[in-house]
Design a protein around this motif. Sequence first.
Motif, mmCIF file in Angstrom:
data_model
loop_
_atom_site.group_PDB
_atom_site.id
_atom_site.type_symbol
_atom_site.label_atom_id
_atom_site.label_comp_id
_atom_site.label_asym_id
_atom_site.label_seq_id
_atom_site.Cartn_x
_atom_site.Cartn_y
_atom_site.Cartn_z
ATOM 1 N N GLY A 1 61.311 19.978 -9.512
ATOM 2 C CA GLY A 1 60.178 19.326 -10.134
ATOM 3 C C GLY A 1 60.525 18.238 -11.134
ATOM 4 N N ASP A 2 61.796 18.023 -11.398
ATOM 5 C CA ASP A 2 62.212 16.981 -12.329
ATOM 6 C C ASP A 2 62.662 15.757 -11.534
ATOM 7 O OD1 ASP A 2 64.654 15.626 -13.851
ATOM 8 O OD2 ASP A 2 63.311 16.524 -15.341
ATOM 9 N N PRO A 3 62.177 14.562 -11.866
ATOM 10 C CA PRO A 3 62.532 13.371 -11.089
ATOM 11 C C PRO A 3 64.033 13.091 -11.036
ATOM 12 C CG PRO A 3 60.723 12.880 -12.585
ATOM 13 C CD PRO A 3 61.194 14.268 -12.916
ATOM 14 N N VAL A 4 64.746 13.338 -12.130
ATOM 15 C CA VAL A 4 66.195 13.097 -12.127
ATOM 16 C C VAL A 4 66.877 14.066 -11.175
ATOM 17 C CG1 VAL A 4 68.314 13.175 -13.519
ATOM 18 C CG2 VAL A 4 66.235 12.117 -14.449
ATOM 19 N N ARG A 5 66.509 15.343 -11.240
ATOM 20 C CA ARG A 5 67.142 16.331 -10.353
ATOM 21 C C ARG A 5 66.778 16.072 -8.901
ATOM 22 N NH1 ARG A 5 66.165 19.577 -14.983
ATOM 23 N NH2 ARG A 5 64.208 20.418 -14.188
ATOM 24 N N MET B 1 70.470 12.084 -3.506
ATOM 25 C CA MET B 1 71.744 11.360 -3.409
ATOM 26 C C MET B 1 72.822 12.222 -2.758
ATOM 27 S SD MET B 1 71.862 9.468 -7.125
ATOM 28 C CE MET B 1 73.353 8.518 -6.822
ATOM 29 N N ILE B 2 72.836 13.482 -3.119
ATOM 30 C CA ILE B 2 73.852 14.399 -2.588
ATOM 31 C C ILE B 2 73.573 14.707 -1.120
ATOM 32 C CG2 ILE B 2 74.789 16.735 -2.770
ATOM 33 C CD1 ILE B 2 74.142 16.504 -5.845
ATOM 34 N N ALA B 3 72.331 15.079 -0.820
ATOM 35 C CA ALA B 3 71.981 15.494 0.540
ATOM 36 C C ALA B 3 72.071 14.355 1.543
ATOM 37 C CB ALA B 3 70.580 16.102 0.557
ATOM 38 N N SER B 4 71.816 13.136 1.106
ATOM 39 C CA SER B 4 71.810 12.004 2.036
ATOM 40 C C SER B 4 73.176 11.338 2.173
ATOM 41 C CB SER B 4 70.783 10.959 1.588
ATOM 42 O OG SER B 4 71.174 10.377 0.360
ATOM 43 N N ARG B 5 74.135 11.805 1.438
ATOM 44 C CA ARG B 5 75.458 11.185 1.430
ATOM 45 C C ARG B 5 76.177 11.436 2.749
ATOM 46 N NH1 ARG B 5 78.411 8.472 -2.465
ATOM 47 N NH2 ARG B 5 80.466 8.114 -1.582
ATOM 48 N N GLU B 6 76.645 10.356 3.366
ATOM 49 C CA GLU B 6 77.444 10.488 4.585
ATOM 50 C C GLU B 6 78.732 11.209 4.221
ATOM 51 O OE1 GLU B 6 79.483 7.623 7.905
ATOM 52 O OE2 GLU B 6 77.621 6.963 6.948
ATOM 53 N N GLY B 7 79.106 12.167 5.013
ATOM 54 C CA GLY B 7 80.272 12.982 4.707
ATOM 55 C C GLY B 7 79.909 14.253 3.967
ATOM 56 N N GLY B 8 78.683 14.319 3.438
ATOM 57 C CA GLY B 8 78.179 15.561 2.886
ATOM 58 C C GLY B 8 78.514 15.867 1.449
ATOM 59 N N GLU B 9 79.326 15.060 0.788
ATOM 60 C CA GLU B 9 79.623 15.351 -0.611
ATOM 61 C C GLU B 9 79.759 14.055 -1.400
ATOM 62 O OE1 GLU B 9 83.200 17.690 -0.196
ATOM 63 O OE2 GLU B 9 84.429 15.946 -0.613
ATOM 64 N N VAL B 10 79.529 14.171 -2.702
ATOM 65 C CA VAL B 10 79.575 12.995 -3.560
ATOM 66 C C VAL B 10 80.180 13.382 -4.915
ATOM 67 C CG1 VAL B 10 77.201 13.303 -4.342
ATOM 68 C CG2 VAL B 10 78.237 11.053 -4.465
ATOM 69 N N CYS B 11 80.959 12.473 -5.459
ATOM 70 C CA CYS B 11 81.584 12.678 -6.763
ATOM 71 C C CYS B 11 80.580 12.380 -7.859
ATOM 72 C CB CYS B 11 82.801 11.756 -6.895
ATOM 73 S SG CYS B 11 83.621 11.882 -8.505
ATOM 74 N N VAL B 12 80.611 13.160 -8.926
ATOM 75 C CA VAL B 12 79.728 12.931 -10.058
ATOM 76 C C VAL B 12 79.932 11.532 -10.621
ATOM 77 C CG1 VAL B 12 81.266 13.924 -11.807
ATOM 78 C CG2 VAL B 12 78.790 13.958 -12.159
ATOM 79 N N CYS B 13 81.139 11.002 -10.494
ATOM 80 C CA CYS B 13 81.424 9.661 -11.010
ATOM 81 C C CYS B 13 80.646 8.586 -10.257
ATOM 82 C CB CYS B 13 82.924 9.372 -10.942
ATOM 83 S SG CYS B 13 83.609 9.337 -9.270
ATOM 84 N N MET C 1 77.499 9.191 -9.045
ATOM 85 C CA MET C 1 76.070 9.392 -9.311
ATOM 86 C C MET C 1 75.653 8.915 -10.690
ATOM 87 S SD MET C 1 75.257 13.060 -7.543
ATOM 88 C CE MET C 1 76.710 13.943 -8.092
ATOM 89 N N THR C 2 76.509 9.085 -11.670
ATOM 90 C CA THR C 2 76.165 8.777 -13.057
ATOM 91 C C THR C 2 75.684 7.338 -13.261
ATOM 92 O OG1 THR C 2 77.707 10.470 -13.792
ATOM 93 C CG2 THR C 2 77.017 8.868 -15.436
ATOM 94 N N PRO C 3 76.327 6.317 -12.657
ATOM 95 C CA PRO C 3 75.862 4.939 -12.880
ATOM 96 C C PRO C 3 74.449 4.649 -12.354
ATOM 97 C CG PRO C 3 78.086 4.937 -11.981
ATOM 98 C CD PRO C 3 77.575 6.345 -11.899
ATOM 99 N N ALA C 4 73.925 5.474 -11.482
ATOM 100 C CA ALA C 4 72.592 5.256 -10.920
ATOM 101 C C ALA C 4 71.480 5.599 -11.914
ATOM 102 C CB ALA C 4 72.419 6.072 -9.643
ATOM 103 N N PHE C 5 71.832 6.184 -13.046
ATOM 104 C CA PHE C 5 70.845 6.640 -14.027
ATOM 105 C C PHE C 5 71.119 6.033 -15.393
ATOM 106 C CE2 PHE C 5 71.268 9.863 -10.782
ATOM 107 C CZ PHE C 5 69.957 10.181 -10.478
ATOM 108 N N ASP C 6 70.080 5.893 -16.163
ATOM 109 C CA ASP C 6 70.203 5.430 -17.538
ATOM 110 C C ASP C 6 70.285 6.662 -18.447
ATOM 111 O OD1 ASP C 6 70.366 3.642 -19.645
ATOM 112 O OD2 ASP C 6 68.180 3.512 -19.876
ATOM 113 N N LEU C 7 71.218 7.546 -18.107
ATOM 114 C CA LEU C 7 71.417 8.795 -18.839
ATOM 115 C C LEU C 7 72.906 8.983 -19.091
ATOM 116 C CD1 LEU C 7 69.105 11.064 -16.646
ATOM 117 C CD2 LEU C 7 68.574 10.195 -18.932
ATOM 118 N N SER C 8 73.227 9.791 -20.081
ATOM 119 C CA SER C 8 74.638 10.060 -20.375
ATOM 120 C C SER C 8 75.230 11.000 -19.330
ATOM 121 C CB SER C 8 74.776 10.683 -21.765
ATOM 122 O OG SER C 8 74.211 11.980 -21.767
#
Length: 131
Positions: free
Chosen positions: A47-51, A57-69, A71-78
């Motif tokens: 229910g949270d837009p960020v989550r 981002m994770i589910a749609s990633r080709e190869g099935g996995e994504v590094c946190v490094c 994902m972080t730039p896609a958000f204006d969050l720490s």
Amino acid sequence: MSKQELGVLEVIGEATGQDAACCPGLAAAPLDDERAAELARVFKALGDPVRLRLLSMIASREGGEVCVCEMTPAFDLSQPTISHHLKLLRQAGLIDCERRGTWVYYWALPGVLDRLATFLTTARTAEVGQA
């Protein structure tokens, strides 16, 4: 995966009447208090837009996995805030992760989103979709 996360996955399976097979969902029978509370935790995580964006981002990633490094730039969050949101998705049983050196890689747990979708699908919804 923790016992808490496995418990949520088991409740999703029980609430949907599923193990590995496809079975009736929400319209099949009313939920008891315990199952409703467990499913509410999963839906609260979604229910949270960020989550929701992180999961997408994770589910749609080709190869099935994504590094946190990645994902972080896609958000204006720490980075700690992103990590907190990812932790809540893990606790809800939607994703899992593995540390590799400095970075953590995430992937969607197979079948969980399909079971949630099936749970929400009613016979009437399926009929409308086929029309």
